[in-house]
Enzyme design. Sequence first.
Site, PDB file in Angstrom:
ATOM      1  N   ARG A   1      24.228 -48.373 -19.420  1.00  0.00           N
ATOM      2  CA  ARG A   1      22.768 -48.442 -19.038  1.00  0.00           C
ATOM      3  C   ARG A   1      22.058 -48.328 -20.636  1.00  0.00           C
ATOM      4  NH1 ARG A   1      18.378 -44.771 -16.596  1.00  0.00           N
ATOM      5  NH2 ARG A   1      16.878 -46.329 -15.642  1.00  0.00           N
TER       6      ARG A   1
ATOM      7  N   HIS B   1      19.006 -50.820 -21.627  1.00  0.00           N
ATOM      8  CA  HIS B   1      17.703 -50.726 -22.274  1.00  0.00           C
ATOM      9  C   HIS B   1      17.532 -50.977 -23.625  1.00  0.00           C
ATOM     10  CE1 HIS B   1      15.912 -47.339 -19.288  1.00  0.00           C
ATOM     11  NE2 HIS B   1      16.841 -47.963 -18.410  1.00  0.00           N
ATOM     12  N   ASP B   2      18.402 -50.790 -24.410  1.00  0.00           N
ATOM     13  CA  ASP B   2      18.240 -51.076 -25.932  1.00  0.00           C
ATOM     14  C   ASP B   2      17.956 -52.734 -25.865  1.00  0.00           C
ATOM     15  OD1 ASP B   2      18.103 -50.883 -28.562  1.00  0.00           O
ATOM     16  OD2 ASP B   2      20.268 -51.253 -28.844  1.00  0.00           O
TER      17      ASP B   2
ATOM     18  N   ASP C   1      18.702 -53.430 -30.831  1.00  0.00           N
ATOM     19  CA  ASP C   1      18.476 -52.955 -32.346  1.00  0.00           C
ATOM     20  C   ASP C   1      18.526 -51.435 -32.495  1.00  0.00           C
ATOM     21  OD1 ASP C   1      16.228 -52.093 -30.898  1.00  0.00           O
ATOM     22  OD2 ASP C   1      14.809 -52.774 -32.465  1.00  0.00           O
TER      23      ASP C   1
ATOM     24  N   SER D   1      16.871 -49.494 -31.146  1.00  0.00           N
ATOM     25  CA  SER D   1      15.499 -48.660 -30.836  1.00  0.00           C
ATOM     26  C   SER D   1      15.667 -47.493 -29.629  1.00  0.00           C
ATOM     27  CB  SER D   1      14.507 -49.586 -30.931  1.00  0.00           C
ATOM     28  OG  SER D   1      14.875 -50.044 -29.393  1.00  0.00           O
TER      29      SER D   1
ATOM     30  N   ASN E   1      13.263 -42.468 -18.517  1.00  0.00           N
ATOM     31  CA  ASN E   1      14.450 -42.234 -19.039  1.00  0.00           C
ATOM     32  C   ASN E   1      15.235 -41.232 -18.384  1.00  0.00           C
ATOM     33  OD1 ASN E   1      12.857 -39.906 -19.020  1.00  0.00           O
ATOM     34  ND2 ASN E   1      12.771 -39.278 -21.155  1.00  0.00           N
TER      35      ASN E   1
ATOM     36  N   HIS F   1      25.610 -52.057 -11.811  1.00  0.00           N
ATOM     37  CA  HIS F   1      25.004 -51.019 -10.895  1.00  0.00           C
ATOM     38  C   HIS F   1      26.445 -50.706 -10.025  1.00  0.00           C
ATOM     39  CE1 HIS F   1      20.389 -51.487 -10.870  1.00  0.00           C
ATOM     40  NE2 HIS F   1      20.989 -50.894 -12.030  1.00  0.00           N
ATOM     41  N   THR F   2      27.431 -51.287 -10.308  1.00  0.00           N
ATOM     42  CA  THR F   2      28.732 -50.858  -9.817  1.00  0.00           C
ATOM     43  C   THR F   2      29.257 -49.260 -10.280  1.00  0.00           C
ATOM     44  OG1 THR F   2      31.236 -51.394  -9.493  1.00  0.00           O
ATOM     45  CG2 THR F   2      30.265 -52.064 -11.362  1.00  0.00           C
TER      46      THR F   2
ATOM     47  N   ASP G   1      27.270 -47.251  -6.067  1.00  0.00           N
ATOM     48  CA  ASP G   1      28.082 -47.922  -5.017  1.00  0.00           C
ATOM     49  C   ASP G   1      28.957 -47.133  -4.714  1.00  0.00           C
ATOM     50  OD1 ASP G   1      30.556 -48.309  -6.341  1.00  0.00           O
ATOM     51  OD2 ASP G   1      30.507 -50.445  -6.429  1.00  0.00           O
TER      52      ASP G   1
ATOM     53  N   THR H   1      32.165 -46.930  -4.761  1.00  0.00           N
ATOM     54  CA  THR H   1      33.221 -46.544  -5.968  1.00  0.00           C
ATOM     55  C   THR H   1      32.568 -46.382  -7.368  1.00  0.00           C
ATOM     56  OG1 THR H   1      33.614 -48.904  -6.300  1.00  0.00           O
ATOM     57  CG2 THR H   1      35.060 -47.717  -4.661  1.00  0.00           C
TER      58      THR H   1
HETATM   59  C1  HEM Z   1      17.895 -56.030 -12.849  1.00  0.00           C
HETATM   60  C2  HEM Z   1      17.213 -55.027 -13.217  1.00  0.00           C
HETATM   61  C3  HEM Z   1      17.516 -53.573 -13.244  1.00  0.00           C
HETATM   62  C4  HEM Z   1      16.702 -52.706 -12.831  1.00  0.00           C
HETATM   63  C5  HEM Z   1      15.497 -52.590 -11.947  1.00  0.00           C
HETATM   64  C6  HEM Z   1      17.463 -51.474 -13.183  1.00  0.00           C
HETATM   65  C7  HEM Z   1      16.960 -50.153 -12.447  1.00  0.00           C
HETATM   66  C8  HEM Z   1      17.789 -48.839 -12.662  1.00  0.00           C
HETATM   67  C9  HEM Z   1      17.369 -47.682 -12.187  1.00  0.00           C
HETATM   68  C10 HEM Z   1      16.043 -47.016 -11.494  1.00  0.00           C
HETATM   69  C11 HEM Z   1      18.517 -46.645 -12.402  1.00  0.00           C
HETATM   70  C12 HEM Z   1      18.444 -45.416 -11.897  1.00  0.00           C
HETATM   71  C13 HEM Z   1      17.738 -44.425 -12.782  1.00  0.00           C
HETATM   72  C14 HEM Z   1      17.846 -42.981 -12.102  1.00  0.00           C
HETATM   73  O1  HEM Z   1      17.063 -42.689 -11.325  1.00  0.00           O
HETATM   74  O2  HEM Z   1      18.440 -42.112 -12.475  1.00  0.00           O
HETATM   75  C15 HEM Z   1      19.589 -47.405 -12.886  1.00  0.00           C
HETATM   76  C16 HEM Z   1      20.900 -46.915 -13.353  1.00  0.00           C
HETATM   77  C17 HEM Z   1      21.716 -47.766 -13.991  1.00  0.00           C
HETATM   78  N1  HEM Z   1      21.557 -49.114 -14.252  1.00  0.00           N
HETATM   79 FE1  HEM Z   1      20.126 -50.265 -13.947  1.00  0.00          FE
HETATM   80  N2  HEM Z   1      18.560 -51.653 -13.732  1.00  0.00           N
HETATM   81  C18 HEM Z   1      18.696 -52.730 -13.829  1.00  0.00           C
HETATM   82  C19 HEM Z   1      19.613 -53.638 -14.622  1.00  0.00           C
HETATM   83  C20 HEM Z   1      20.492 -52.939 -15.204  1.00  0.00           C
HETATM   84  C21 HEM Z   1      21.670 -53.695 -16.006  1.00  0.00           C
HETATM   85  C22 HEM Z   1      21.424 -55.052 -16.236  1.00  0.00           C
HETATM   86  C23 HEM Z   1      22.623 -52.813 -16.181  1.00  0.00           C
HETATM   87  C24 HEM Z   1      23.852 -52.960 -17.196  1.00  0.00           C
HETATM   88  C25 HEM Z   1      24.448 -54.066 -17.187  1.00  0.00           C
HETATM   89  C26 HEM Z   1      22.266 -51.581 -15.413  1.00  0.00           C
HETATM   90  C27 HEM Z   1      23.123 -50.461 -15.519  1.00  0.00           C
HETATM   91  C28 HEM Z   1      22.725 -49.304 -14.839  1.00  0.00           C
HETATM   92  C29 HEM Z   1      23.733 -48.052 -14.706  1.00  0.00           C
HETATM   93  C30 HEM Z   1      25.149 -48.082 -15.083  1.00  0.00           C
HETATM   94  C31 HEM Z   1      23.131 -47.144 -14.205  1.00  0.00           C
HETATM   95  C32 HEM Z   1      23.583 -45.711 -13.698  1.00  0.00           C
HETATM   96  C33 HEM Z   1      23.216 -44.687 -14.762  1.00  0.00           C
HETATM   97  C34 HEM Z   1      23.636 -43.298 -14.533  1.00  0.00           C
HETATM   98  O3  HEM Z   1      24.720 -43.289 -13.789  1.00  0.00           O
HETATM   99  O4  HEM Z   1      23.453 -42.680 -15.352  1.00  0.00           O
HETATM  100  N3  HEM Z   1      21.170 -51.773 -14.756  1.00  0.00           N
HETATM  101  N4  HEM Z   1      18.969 -48.852 -13.252  1.00  0.00           N
HETATM  102  C1  LIG Z   2      12.207 -37.951 -21.028  1.00  0.00           C
HETATM  103  O1  LIG Z   2      10.934 -38.017 -21.315  1.00  0.00           O
HETATM  104  C2  LIG Z   2      10.349 -37.142 -21.268  1.00  0.00           C
HETATM  105  C3  LIG Z   2       8.818 -37.217 -21.860  1.00  0.00           C
HETATM  106  O2  LIG Z   2       8.271 -38.631 -21.104  1.00  0.00           O
HETATM  107  C4  LIG Z   2      10.707 -35.749 -22.217  1.00  0.00           C
HETATM  108  O3  LIG Z   2      10.227 -34.466 -21.935  1.00  0.00           O
HETATM  109  C5  LIG Z   2      12.558 -35.454 -21.708  1.00  0.00           C
HETATM  110  O4  LIG Z   2      12.964 -34.878 -22.684  1.00  0.00           O
HETATM  111  C6  LIG Z   2      13.029 -37.039 -21.781  1.00  0.00           C
HETATM  112  N1  LIG Z   2      14.537 -36.859 -21.271  1.00  0.00           N
HETATM  113  C7  LIG Z   2      15.430 -37.186 -21.965  1.00  0.00           C
HETATM  114  C8  LIG Z   2      16.673 -37.017 -21.135  1.00  0.00           C
HETATM  115  O5  LIG Z   2      15.409 -37.721 -22.890  1.00  0.00           O
END
Ligand code: HEM
Ligand SMILES: *[C@@H]1O[C@H](CO)[C@@H](O)[C@H](O)[C@H]1NC(C)=O
Length: 323
Positions: free
Chosen positions: A64, A68-69, A76, A78, A96, A193-194, A246, A248
């Site tokens: 993830r 984001h990066d 970069d 960031s 975040n 999201h797998t 998912d 798995t």
């Molecule tokens: C298509 C648009 C996308 C949206 C709207 C989206 C949104 C999100 C959100 C809301 C979460 C959960 C955050 C949380 O509540 O903890 C998440 C988790 C995640 N996303 Fe996405 N995502 C997108 C695309 C991607 C892409 C392109 C990847 C990587 C190729 C990705 C990989 C992941 C992974 C691996 C997690 C799980 C993170 C964890 O277990 O801590 N996502 N995503």
């Molecule tokens: C997420 O951002 C908040 C401020 O918006 C910060 O207080 C918090 O430490 C950040 N969490 C992580 C895991 O970086």
Amino acid sequence: MAVFSPRKFSFSIIFLGLMTVLRSQAALDVHYYDRTCPEAEKIIRYTVLNASMHDAKAPARILRMFFHDCFIRGCDASVLLDSTPQNQAEKDGPPNISLRAFYVIDDAKTKLESACPKAVSCADIVAIAARDVVAMSGGPFWNVLKGRKDGRISKASETINLPAPTFNVSTLIQSFTKRRLGVKDLVALSGGHTLGFSHCSSFQARLHNFSSVQDIDPTMNPEFAETLKKKCPKPNKNGNAGQFLDSTASTFDNNYYKQLLAGKGVFGSDQALYSDYRTKWIVESFANDQSLFFKEFATSMVKLGNVGVMENGEVRLNCRVVN
Ligand code: HEM
Ligand SMILES: *[C@@H]1O[C@H](CO)[C@@H](O)[C@H](O)[C@H]1NC(C)=O
Ligand SMILES: *[C@@H]1O[C@H](CO)[C@@H](O)[C@H](O)[C@H]1NC(C)=O
Ligand SMILES: *[C@@H]1O[C@H](CO)[C@@H](O)[C@H](O)[C@H]1NC(C)=O
Ligand SMILES: *[C@@H]1O[C@H](CO)[C@@H](O)[C@H](O)[C@H]1NC(C)=O
């Protein structure tokens, strides 16, 4: 005799123009560190593997992080910069909540700085680590193009430009198109999201008071909605509650797409891919053919890794601060 030849002149203009185009496309290179840090990928793989053995959440978080990066200011690094008294950084911006595992990148960087100082950029470490977590979770392997430079700017306010889990297919396509990623890339990369987990806050709106006529999002499987409602009651006292993305969630496979076919996508943005004619057929083809998904995911990850790559950045010595 005349030295100046208009034909030759215009030919060299075209040639120079062509070289510029080729150069900007070929900025990244599989062999970038062959001379300056031949052990780079081995060091990163070892660090990521070791961290993942101790911390089961690390692989999803690293994947993830790469997304984001690359979506904010290009790939970069960031996302790795810490906030300073003058500046709130991306990692402290609103979505975040599961952006963690920065320590893994720090560990790899420390080892790389002693093996080959000032050579390997933080942006490349993230790109390589993202490939490694996919491969070690059972997913495809691909060659990572390298040579990214690290940026000097990271702003919390820019995380607003990430796609939201409430997006529909039109707004998702728009968001990806801005990064020169196509519809196929959208569907393939959503397959990230797998792996991993989501907090209730990211899908709560689908479960309670969804619209003026429906309490629950009608595209969600009703039994799945009941399961999620139990995990995410309203009000919810447990800020850590949530759902695996998912069934798995530590294996990289095509189950994510199978779940979409069953109405069991966790985010609106996931399930929407199965409701829209532009993406539905791609979801079906990935659900039916895991090796096709693997191939397309690898291709799209290489494209994601090319988004907004910097040519005049720096190689940060510490991934959390600019040099
Ligand atoms: C298509 C648009 C996308 C949206 C709207 C989206 C949104 C999100 C959100 C809301 C979460 C959960 C955050 C949380 O509540 O903890 C998440 C988790 C995640 N996303 Fe996405 N995502 C997108 C695309 C991607 C892409 C392109 C990847 C990587 C190729 C990705 C990989 C992941 C992974 C691996 C997690 C799980 C993170 C964890 O277990 O801590 N996502 N995503
Ligand atoms: C997420 O951002 C908040 C401020 O918006 C910060 O207080 C918090 O430490 C950040 N969490 C992580 C895991 O970086
Ligand atoms: C392996 O990971 C653990 C847990 O993060 C860490 O304490 C240890 O230093 C790591 N070992 C190496 C050699 O990187
Ligand atoms: C998608 O969402 C946007 C922004 O919320 C909205 O304007 C648009 O009508 C929606 N499109 C579809 C097809 O639902
Ligand atoms: C549901 O949403 C409507 C507005 O769309 C609001 O008036 C109502 O109070 C909400 N109900 C609950 C239980 O949150």
